[in-house]
Design an enzyme around this catalytic site. Structure first.
Site, PDB file in Angstrom:
ATOM      1  N   HIS A 167       0.833  -1.203   0.000  1.00 43.76           N
ATOM      2  CA  HIS A 167       0.000   0.000   0.000  1.00 43.76           C
ATOM      3  C   HIS A 167       0.878   1.267   0.000  1.00 43.76           C
ATOM      4  O   HIS A 167       0.645   2.212  -0.762  1.00 43.76           O
ATOM      5  CB  HIS A 167      -0.904   0.029   1.238  1.00 43.76           C
ATOM      6  N   HIS A 221       0.876  -4.126   9.121  1.00 44.23           N
ATOM      7  CA  HIS A 221       2.311  -3.950   8.898  1.00 44.23           C
ATOM      8  C   HIS A 221       2.981  -3.401  10.148  1.00 44.23           C
ATOM      9  O   HIS A 221       2.358  -2.714  10.958  1.00 44.23           O
ATOM     10  CB  HIS A 221       2.575  -2.982   7.729  1.00 44.23           C
TER      11      HIS A 221
END
Length: 323
Positions: A167, A221
């Protein structure tokens, strides 16, 4: 600064020519797309995850604040719209083509690098425990104490793709390219001190940073993953932009390299045509001067002939002394 020709090179007049000239670039771009698909299909490296390592991987599973489908819209479609708006103002197919090509290269090269590292590293995500054990009951190997996952395969597969953040890298690749593009168009570094221009340039980076922060907030993450993705996307966007455009601080930073090369080639062709015309003109006076010379020679010959005829007539008039 080269001469600006507004509206002289549109998609209708020069689009096909520019596309044919860069056909190989589009073929390579297609190849990058195929590689990106393959990297998402193959199984990533399953790193050893011991029982004691699960302490830092027990974050809850959450939905994405920024969905997967929204990333291409933000990182590709938004810059795509800005580039087209500028085209309707400038009417320069060179700028339109190279901006789109550079944007797609920036995103796809970043995607290939990111997913290749993801598959090679295989770092578990912060919510890996719940991906591996949906029921909350951990199962480990009796000897190595490595995890024996009981969850769904595709969920576990995604759990091994933490580093770097896709992302984040995609966002910085697309929005970073947009930031560079805008800085060249509004001439941020024109030394006039308009700080408002910097705010416009930093907006895409701010949006990309917020997307990266959301990945940490959603526990998809670690912060190192986001930091690494931001570096990859930013560096690739700089390289891809400079491949097609001068640096934003350059005097000609508002246009692509191809546009200025086209102007230079047109100017050279015009100068060569003018030189050819000048080389032909001196041959005309030669005939002009040759013609009088011919008249002079004829007049001289006529004079000599006339003198001979007068001498003969004079000799006939003289009396013969011997007679």
């Amino acid at each position: 600064m080269p001469e600006i020709q507004l509206g002289a090179h549109t998609v209708r007049s020069h689009g096909l020519k520019v596309l044919k000239l860069h056909m190989h670039d589009w073929l390579i771009l297609l190849l990058l797309g195929v590689i990106e698909i393959i990297l998402n299909v193959i199984e990533p490296f399953h790193r050893f995850v011991g029982e004691d390592m699960m302490t830092d991987l027990r974050y809850p599973m959450k939905d994405n604040t920024v969905p997967f489908w929204a990333v291409p819209l933000i990182a590709i479609l938004l810059p795509f719209i800005v580039v087209h708006v500028y085209y309707f103002i400038r009417r320069d197919v060179y700028d339109l083509h190279h901006a789109i090509l550079g944007l797609l290269y920036s995103v796809l090269i970043t995607g290939v690098i990111t997913d290749a590292i993801k598959d090679a590293v295989g770092r578990p995500r912060p919510d890996f425990f719940w991906r591996c054990f949906p029921d909350g009951k951990g199962v480990f190997d009796n000897v190595t104490r490595n995890v024996v996952c009981t969850g769904q395969n595709h969920v576990i597969k995604e759990g091994h793709k933490s580093f770097p953040s896709g992302h984040t890298s995609w966002s910085f690749a697309g929005l970073g390219f947009l930031s560079l593009y805008l800085s060249g168009k509004i001439r941020v570094f024109d030394r006039r001190g308009h700080v408002a221009k910097l705010c416009i340039v930093f907006l895409p980076f701010l949006l990309a940073a917020l997307i990266g922060v959301s990945r940490v907030d959603d526990y998809w993450h670690h912060w190192q993953d986001v930091f690494g993705g931001a570096i990859i996307g930013t560096i690739v966007s700089f390289f891809c932009y400079l491949q097609f455009f001068p640096p934003p601080y350059d005097t000609d930073g508002w246009g692509p390299h191809a546009y200025f090369q086209m102007l230079a080639d047109s100017r050279n062709d015009q100068e060569s045509n003018n030189a050819n015309c000048l080389s032909v003109q001196p041959s005309e006076p030669e005939n002009v001067y040759a013609e009088p010379q011919r008249h002079i020679e004829i007049s001289r010959s006529n004079t000599r002939d006339g003198s001979l005829m007068l001498d003969e007539m004079e000799s006939q008039r003289r009396p013969c002394i011997s007679c």
